[in-house]
Write a protein that holds these residues in place. Sequence first.
Motif, short mmCIF file in Angstrom:
data_model
loop_
_atom_site.label_atom_id
_atom_site.label_comp_id
_atom_site.label_asym_id
_atom_site.label_seq_id
_atom_site.Cartn_x
_atom_site.Cartn_y
_atom_site.Cartn_z
N GLY B 190 -33.18 46.01 -16.18
CA GLY B 190 -33.30 47.28 -16.11
C GLY B 190 -32.87 47.58 -15.19
O GLY B 190 -32.13 46.75 -14.28
N ASP B 191 -32.27 48.86 -14.77
CA ASP B 191 -31.88 48.95 -13.89
C ASP B 191 -32.44 49.24 -12.28
O ASP B 191 -32.06 50.97 -11.59
CB ASP B 191 -30.41 49.65 -14.39
CG ASP B 191 -29.78 50.67 -13.00
OD1 ASP B 191 -29.18 49.33 -12.08
OD2 ASP B 191 -28.58 51.67 -12.79
N LEU B 192 -32.96 48.66 -11.62
CA LEU B 192 -33.43 49.81 -10.46
C LEU B 192 -32.86 49.08 -9.05
O LEU B 192 -32.97 48.30 -9.18
CB LEU B 192 -35.85 48.82 -10.66
CG LEU B 192 -36.05 49.18 -9.52
CD1 LEU B 192 -36.18 50.49 -9.26
CD2 LEU B 192 -36.94 48.57 -8.86
N ARG B 193 -32.94 50.48 -8.69
CA ARG B 193 -31.79 50.90 -7.59
C ARG B 193 -32.22 51.29 -6.91
O ARG B 193 -32.69 52.97 -7.05
CB ARG B 193 -30.64 50.97 -8.23
CG ARG B 193 -29.90 50.14 -8.90
CD ARG B 193 -28.56 51.09 -9.24
NE ARG B 193 -27.62 51.17 -8.39
CZ ARG B 193 -26.64 50.39 -8.04
NH1 ARG B 193 -26.80 48.92 -8.04
NH2 ARG B 193 -25.92 50.62 -6.60
N SER B 194 -32.46 50.97 -5.66
CA SER B 194 -33.06 52.11 -4.67
C SER B 194 -31.67 53.48 -4.25
O SER B 194 -30.19 53.45 -4.77
CB SER B 194 -32.66 51.51 -2.91
OG SER B 194 -32.95 52.44 -2.42
N ASP B 195 -32.85 54.86 -4.26
CA ASP B 195 -31.82 56.28 -4.44
C ASP B 195 -31.41 56.09 -3.48
O ASP B 195 -30.75 57.49 -2.68
CB ASP B 195 -33.15 57.07 -4.35
CG ASP B 195 -33.92 57.06 -3.46
OD1 ASP B 195 -33.76 56.60 -2.50
OD2 ASP B 195 -34.67 57.84 -3.95
N VAL B 196 -31.32 55.15 -2.38
CA VAL B 196 -30.90 55.56 -0.93
C VAL B 196 -29.48 56.41 -0.41
O VAL B 196 -28.63 55.70 -1.30
CB VAL B 196 -30.56 54.34 0.48
CG1 VAL B 196 -30.19 53.44 0.05
CG2 VAL B 196 -30.15 54.73 1.03
N ALA B 197 -29.35 57.67 -0.13
CA ALA B 197 -28.41 58.24 0.45
C ALA B 197 -28.22 59.61 0.51
O ALA B 197 -29.44 59.96 1.27
CB ALA B 197 -27.89 59.07 -1.11
N PRO B 198 -27.04 59.71 1.50
CA PRO B 198 -27.53 60.99 2.33
C PRO B 198 -27.38 62.40 1.45
O PRO B 198 -26.36 63.29 0.45
CB PRO B 198 -25.87 60.94 2.75
CG PRO B 198 -24.59 60.29 2.75
CD PRO B 198 -25.64 59.24 1.74
N LEU B 199 -28.40 63.33 2.23
CA LEU B 199 -28.88 64.59 0.81
C LEU B 199 -28.04 65.59 1.49
O LEU B 199 -28.49 66.56 1.40
CB LEU B 199 -30.40 64.67 0.77
CG LEU B 199 -30.52 63.42 0.53
CD1 LEU B 199 -32.59 63.42 0.15
CD2 LEU B 199 -30.55 63.60 -1.08
N ASN B 200 -27.22 65.88 2.97
CA ASN B 200 -26.87 67.05 3.17
C ASN B 200 -26.56 67.79 2.09
O ASN B 200 -25.87 69.22 1.81
CB ASN B 200 -26.53 66.66 4.56
CG ASN B 200 -25.30 66.25 4.67
OD1 ASN B 200 -24.96 64.82 4.18
ND2 ASN B 200 -24.18 66.11 5.52
N GLY B 201 -25.38 67.05 1.83
CA GLY B 201 -24.38 67.86 0.50
C GLY B 201 -26.14 68.80 -0.66
O GLY B 201 -25.43 69.92 -0.78
N LEU B 202 -26.24 68.15 -0.74
CA LEU B 202 -27.17 68.26 -1.78
C LEU B 202 -28.43 69.38 -1.15
O LEU B 202 -28.70 71.04 -1.90
CB LEU B 202 -27.95 67.52 -2.39
CG LEU B 202 -28.80 67.98 -2.93
CD1 LEU B 202 -28.45 68.44 -4.61
CD2 LEU B 202 -30.26 66.74 -3.48
N VAL B 203 -28.61 69.63 -0.79
CA VAL B 203 -29.51 70.91 0.54
C VAL B 203 -28.67 71.49 0.92
O VAL B 203 -28.99 72.98 0.74
CB VAL B 203 -30.00 69.60 1.82
CG1 VAL B 203 -30.91 70.97 2.43
CG2 VAL B 203 -31.24 68.76 1.53
N ARG B 204 -27.26 71.15 1.38
CA ARG B 204 -26.30 72.39 1.18
C ARG B 204 -26.23 72.97 0.29
O ARG B 204 -26.03 74.54 0.47
CB ARG B 204 -24.94 72.12 2.51
CG ARG B 204 -24.16 73.45 2.07
CD ARG B 204 -22.50 72.04 2.93
NE ARG B 204 -22.51 71.49 4.14
CZ ARG B 204 -22.36 70.76 4.07
NH1 ARG B 204 -22.22 69.68 3.04
NH2 ARG B 204 -22.79 69.83 5.46
#
Lengths: 336, 336
Positions: B190-204
């Motif tokens: 399966g495709d178990l991957r960390s979700d690590v990402a910068p969230l400032n765009g999403l939060v904005r």
Amino acid sequence: MTDDRVKLAHGAGGPAMRALIRGVLLEGETHAETLAMDDGAAVPFGDRWLVFSSDAHVVQPIFFPGGDIGRLSVSGVVNDLAMMGACDILGLASNVVLEEGFSLDSLRTIQSSVRATCTEAGTRILTGDTKVMRRGEVDGIVLSTAGVGITDRVVRNAGLRPGDAIVVTGTVGDHGLAVLSARNNLGLRGDLRSDVAPLNGLVRAALAVASDAVHAMKDPTRGGVTGALVEMAEKAGVTVVLEEASIPVSHAARAAAEVLGIDPLLVANEGKALLAVARDRVEVVLDALHAHPLGHQAACIGRVVENTGSGAVLLETGFGTRRLLERDSDPLPRIC
Amino acid sequence: MTDDRVKLAHGAGGPAMRALIRGVLLEGETHAETLAMDDGAAVPFGDRWLVFSSDAHVVQPIFFPGGDIGRLSVSGVVNDLAMMGACDILGLASNVVLEEGFSLDSLRTIQSSVRATCTEAGTRILTGDTKVMRRGEVDGIVLSTAGVGITDRVVRNAGLRPGDAIVVTGTVGDHGLAVLSARNNLGLRGDLRSDVAPLNGLVRAALAVASDAVHAMKDPTRGGVTGALVEMAEKAGVTVVLEEASIPVSHAARAAAEVLGIDPLLVANEGKALLAVARDRVEVVLDALHAHPLGHQAACIGRVVENTGSGAVLLETGFGTRRLLERDSDPLPRIC
């Protein structure tokens, strides 16, 4: 060890470290602030500048004559900010990486020292992070600190101009020699103590009397006075000429330097600054420094002349002149 | 190990860590910003707020499915700033502590990841410091990063109000489970991957449509969704009720959680945010989140009710209700 591995020299503050930073850490970066490679970065903010800096501290031993890793972690970042003219520190961030089993009493002592040094610098820890690694994964404690300051005018370490006087704010070599003596249990007599201290108050005093006349500043940490001046001279495209007899070195540091076979001009200071000052204002600046508890022994130790080589630093010994070279091999790891 | 030593639990993000921070690291501190213990600190600056945060990263392994320590170091601090509303990041500072012998190729890969993640977050590394320790004094690399952001309005993680909806921006548990699977060589399909990402765009994007309606934010890193919500609920003096069926968990994460015997609600996420949103604005916020690449699976997972205990988080399972408790023993060191 092959060439594709990190070497101790990569952390020594000299050319190998700058090559690592330029070639690996900043590969592909083009923005001017970073490539300036000052002690921190300045970002325009309204009509002022926000100055931002950070330092990781790994000194061994963590308690040494004159200070500890806590005092060092605050002073290190405060001094980086002060060297860029930002003597008003908005606040610090402290990341603590601990080894499982580290003494909580030691941690309390270190944090007490952090707080006392913050008070001395007129700032405080605003935020931080704590990580714990298993035994053997990190040796004791690593303190990584960042700070934000504010200034109307940014001082660059490349600002030296021909004709400037070079001023040092006190004796040189004390920190590195005190740490090495403690590490090697030299048990030297005399009062050899690290000079670790936050310099923003001292720098503020100098800038208050002659802001525009202070053309460049840098604190001579890893690589010592020699390393700092070579970097400043290279970036400015000038030659610096020092008079050996005018460079303040304490008796205790001189004794330790002889026992250890180390040049006091090559080891780290953590409570000293080098200033390039317009020649006609140097007495005013020295008066201001002398009036501050951390600047009693400030001295004019040299001058800036037109470039006659590629960023050379020359030492007039009284018997002749020799060129000072940065140390690159023989690093002194974990000195700060 | 006696009680006067650092334990792994002190780094686990739960009550032991908060006790260490309050009792040792902040002993004697009284200023409100620090005691608020948000993900960062906010300093008033003109008519706006300067937000300042920092994180040390010690993740093991340093390369894992979905990311690496470089991407983590940038995302960690960007997300701390974004959680306080500071989606415009002025810049970052990066302190690199390396073990002698560390692969320069690995370092290049990590730095390339740092730069790519900075670009994604619309920011850059402005300054830093490099230290090298001898072999055995540190395990590989420690990356310690600080950041400064700016915002008109600070969001506090304690701002939850009765009636608010609890929103999570996507699936939970991916980072911690991916790192643990990689560390233990589980070789899960399966495709178990960390979700690590910068969230400032999403939060904005979320704040752009409903700024005043977002009452609190926190990213569920160490301690997971449970740890983050318990802390938020305790500080706000409210109870949070979650509906288990509405909490998004990927098939891969669920499978890994079963094999490892770990609750996905208790492990770290590095690319997710929890938001407390005014009930009448939650659809608008969800629409904005769904329109962003990092928020496709955002969901309303619960609600805030008047306090019926001391900061309780309750899980409605469909068969009944149980109280979620933070993990304190059995820490997962070096998960981030």
